[in-house]
Design a protein around this motif. Structure first.
Motif, mmCIF file in Angstrom:
data_model
loop_
_atom_site.group_PDB
_atom_site.id
_atom_site.type_symbol
_atom_site.label_atom_id
_atom_site.label_comp_id
_atom_site.label_asym_id
_atom_site.label_seq_id
_atom_site.Cartn_x
_atom_site.Cartn_y
_atom_site.Cartn_z
ATOM 1 N N GLU A 133 0.786 -1.666 0.354
ATOM 2 C CA GLU A 133 -0.045 0.086 -0.011
ATOM 3 C C GLU A 133 1.224 0.898 0.127
ATOM 4 O O GLU A 133 0.704 2.573 0.107
ATOM 5 C CB GLU A 133 -1.248 -0.340 1.118
ATOM 6 N N ASP A 135 2.469 3.948 -2.301
ATOM 7 C CA ASP A 135 2.382 4.394 -3.257
ATOM 8 C C ASP A 135 3.889 4.853 -3.800
ATOM 9 O O ASP A 135 4.563 4.954 -4.483
ATOM 10 C CB ASP A 135 1.758 5.336 -3.363
ATOM 11 N N LEU A 164 -3.663 3.368 -6.041
ATOM 12 C CA LEU A 164 -3.234 4.100 -4.550
ATOM 13 C C LEU A 164 -3.504 5.613 -3.690
ATOM 14 O O LEU A 164 -3.974 5.739 -2.728
ATOM 15 C CB LEU A 164 -1.707 3.850 -3.183
ATOM 16 N N LYS A 165 -2.998 6.479 -5.242
ATOM 17 C CA LYS A 165 -2.921 7.999 -4.563
ATOM 18 C C LYS A 165 -3.463 8.602 -5.947
ATOM 19 O O LYS A 165 -2.662 9.092 -6.622
ATOM 20 C CB LYS A 165 -1.521 8.565 -4.632
#
Length: 185
Positions: A133, A135, A164-165
């Motif tokens: 998780e 990024d 993720l972002k």
């Protein structure tokens, strides 16, 4: 009694009151010279004051007293990295990984140093396996792949970072540049 000095020193360091913290850490080391945590905290204080050589000495003492603590090795590796002592940094991070093979941060830290040695991708692979998780690690691995002209791999990693972002415009911009580089190569 040395424990009380350590507790207060930690609070002082967190508040940025380094001189006061260092006085407490000197007392803690004097009262209990076999306390690895006291040496490590004093090393941290010295590091914050810019005394990297003193910090290295204190981390080395902490490691001698508690050789099973990967955190001390990682902190000493960071100082080696700042001093551009790449091989020493990698050796300390490798030792930390051997002590704690599930420490994603250790793999990432070693990968950052090894970027210059073109060996960082494998460590980013392991760091991402342990902590998918993150990024920034996807983007860092993408950068390495891009440097090695693995444009498909770089694109896939930037896609993962963007999942993720999604609001990160930098990832999107760099991903577009990778596509342009792939077309021109």
């Amino acid at each position: 009694r040395s424990r009380a000095y350590l507790v207060r020193a930690r609070a002082l360091l967190m508040k940025g009151e380094n001189d006061e913290a260092m006085a407490d850490l000197e007392q803690a080391v004097k009262l209990d010279p076999e306390n690895a945590e006291a040496w490590a905290m004093r090393a941290e204080g010295k590091e914050k004051q810019g005394d990297l050589e003193g910090a290295l000495e204190d981390y080395t003492k902490a490691i001698r007293l508690d050789p099973k603590q990967p955190r001390y090795l990682m902190r000493r590796a960071s100082i080696h990295e700042v001093q551009e002592e790449t091989e020493s940094a990698i050796a300390d991070m490798t030792a930390a990984i051997e002590l704690d093979p599930d420490n994603a941060a250790a793999y990432s830290q070693r990968a950052e140093v090894q970027e210059y040695l073109a060996k960082g991708i494998a460590d980013y692979d392991r760091a991402l396996e342990l902590q998918p998780e993150d990024d920034e690690w996807w983007a860092a691995r993408a950068d390495l792949k891009r440097q090695n002209e693995d444009y498909d791999g770089a694109t896939a990693d930037y896609d993962a970072a963007l999942r993720l972002k999604p609001e990160d415009e930098t990832y999107l911009e760099v991903r577009e540049r990778v596509a342009e580089e792939r077309e021109s190569s």
